[in-house]
Enzyme design. Sequence first.
Site, PDB file in Angstrom:
ATOM      1  N   LYS A 167      13.146  13.365 -21.822  1.00 60.79           N
ATOM      2  CA  LYS A 167      12.566  14.690 -21.555  1.00 60.79           C
ATOM      3  C   LYS A 167      11.566  15.062 -22.648  1.00 60.79           C
ATOM      4  O   LYS A 167      10.505  15.643 -22.367  1.00 60.79           O
ATOM      5  CB  LYS A 167      13.676  15.744 -21.480  1.00 60.79           C
ATOM      6  CG  LYS A 167      13.137  17.168 -21.292  1.00 60.79           C
ATOM      7  CD  LYS A 167      14.237  18.178 -21.078  1.00 60.79           C
ATOM      8  CE  LYS A 167      13.635  19.569 -20.902  1.00 60.79           C
ATOM      9  NZ  LYS A 167      14.648  20.588 -20.554  1.00 60.79           N
ATOM     10  N   HIS A 198       9.790 -16.035  14.552  1.00 60.01           N
ATOM     11  CA  HIS A 198       9.424 -14.629  14.742  1.00 60.01           C
ATOM     12  C   HIS A 198      10.618 -13.768  15.138  1.00 60.01           C
ATOM     13  O   HIS A 198      10.583 -13.011  16.110  1.00 60.01           O
ATOM     14  CB  HIS A 198       8.299 -14.493  15.766  1.00 60.01           C
ATOM     15  CG  HIS A 198       7.063 -15.246  15.395  1.00 60.01           C
ATOM     16  ND1 HIS A 198       6.424 -15.064  14.188  1.00 60.01           N
ATOM     17  CD2 HIS A 198       6.359 -16.198  16.050  1.00 60.01           C
ATOM     18  CE1 HIS A 198       5.375 -15.860  14.115  1.00 60.01           C
ATOM     19  NE2 HIS A 198       5.310 -16.557  15.230  1.00 60.01           N
TER      20      HIS A 198
END
Length: 515
Positions: free
Chosen positions: A136, A275
């Site tokens: 922070k 596929h």
Amino acid sequence: MTKRALISVSDKAGIIEFAQELVHLGWEIISTGGTKTALDNAGVVTIAIDDVTGFPEMMDGRVKTLHPKIHGGLLARRDLDSHLEAAASHEIGLIDLVVVNLYPFKETILRSDVTYDLAVENIDIGGPSMLRSAAKNHASVTVVVDPADYAVVLDELKAGGETTYPTRQRLAAKVFRHTAAYDALIADYFTKQVGESKPEKLTLTYDLNQSMRYGENPQQDADFYQNALPTDYSIASAKQLNGKELSFNNIRDADAAIRIIRDFKDQPTVVALKHMNPCGIGQGETIEQAWDYAYDADPVSIFGGIVVLNREVDAATAEKMHPIFLEIIIAPSYSAEALAILTNKKKNLRLLELPFDAQNASEIEAEYTGVVGGMLVQNQDVIKESPADWKVVTDRQPIEQEMTALAFAWKAIKYVKSNGILISNDHQTLGVGPGQTNRVASVRIAIEQAKDRLSGAVLASDAFFPFADNIEEIAAAGIKAIIQPGGSVRDQDSIDAANKHGITMVFTGVRHFRH
């Protein structure tokens, strides 16, 4: 003013050398626990946390860094006189660098002997608190959670006496990702412990496994992430023995392939996939025979495809696979002879080794599908089905050979994209009609592919037939056995058509859509 660093790490890789460099640059080091012991033993002078806080470590180490003299030193803004005056007034020394990594919660819950109490004790409280305080206040404080960042921090300290703001900002972002992932694992563990199946917050965390050259298409950026708690039977955990790096489409296809073969445990089985759809599935007495059936199912579509085998690849099977262009071969193991054959002049052929004995555990995972603005979550389609629960709805009953073939076809159709139709005999797929916008089109594709091999063949449909025209197409091809879920308002029309043509039809009561 002398700069101070606070160092407390579980992962001690490189920490002694890092601390020695800091001392050489004139820094003071505050440390605690095992880290302090390691640094002291290496001759690095350290200040104990107790000497900073004036408060003893207690409660088996649960309370040691949760103190104003620590968090005040981390959170004080250097650009506000009021903060600096408060620090001076309360004899809080500023801390300019934090090096912390956390209790090994992940490693603990992965242990086979883990207990609930042990997991709880390995939830770090002080570490994340210090990291968040430092991150922070990254305008002034450098925070390091990853040993990989030691070098850049030292380089900047040597060059300019302090780290640059962009570096501190980047390291702070890394800290918040780190603590978020840590908390996500804890949240997931507790959610499972209490049996919560639909949490109001979904907290997932993944680790970067591979940065990809591109995604589904070259214009799409993509990366491959792995579960933070790895799944053994997964492409992310596979051992690659040969070949190029897997592509985005390779991974999607390979994942589909290893899902399919989970349903074929009892016999040597080979699945060829293209596929996301199976183009050939074969079962045999040996893995070589299973390969022969899978290849013969569709020797055209298998070109450039993916093959998964559920038994060790032997030399005879390898000899047959070697001349064919395949993208990937996946198996539980390869004999030394098979490996030599498959890698000969095949530097790009990807060979993957997977622990097939971990298949059952992989079925437990949920499936996540991204949509714009959200995510869909479902369990996998791994329902256990038994032919004893199926219902023959036609006048003619299936003979034994047909029933065996219907069971095989029903396992296979589950993995064909909807609308899906599959034709097979009792050991081999013969025709696959995947992903059409109407079911009769899928029927026609499957029949066309299976033509000249329809004697004794059966047909499976992943969902019910909405119209009897499907049955008419099937009857015209000479197929005499059908398996489907049933459940249409027009089921009786299909049953009547089947009876008219002497077809046996089985209802399973279970649908297997796959979008």
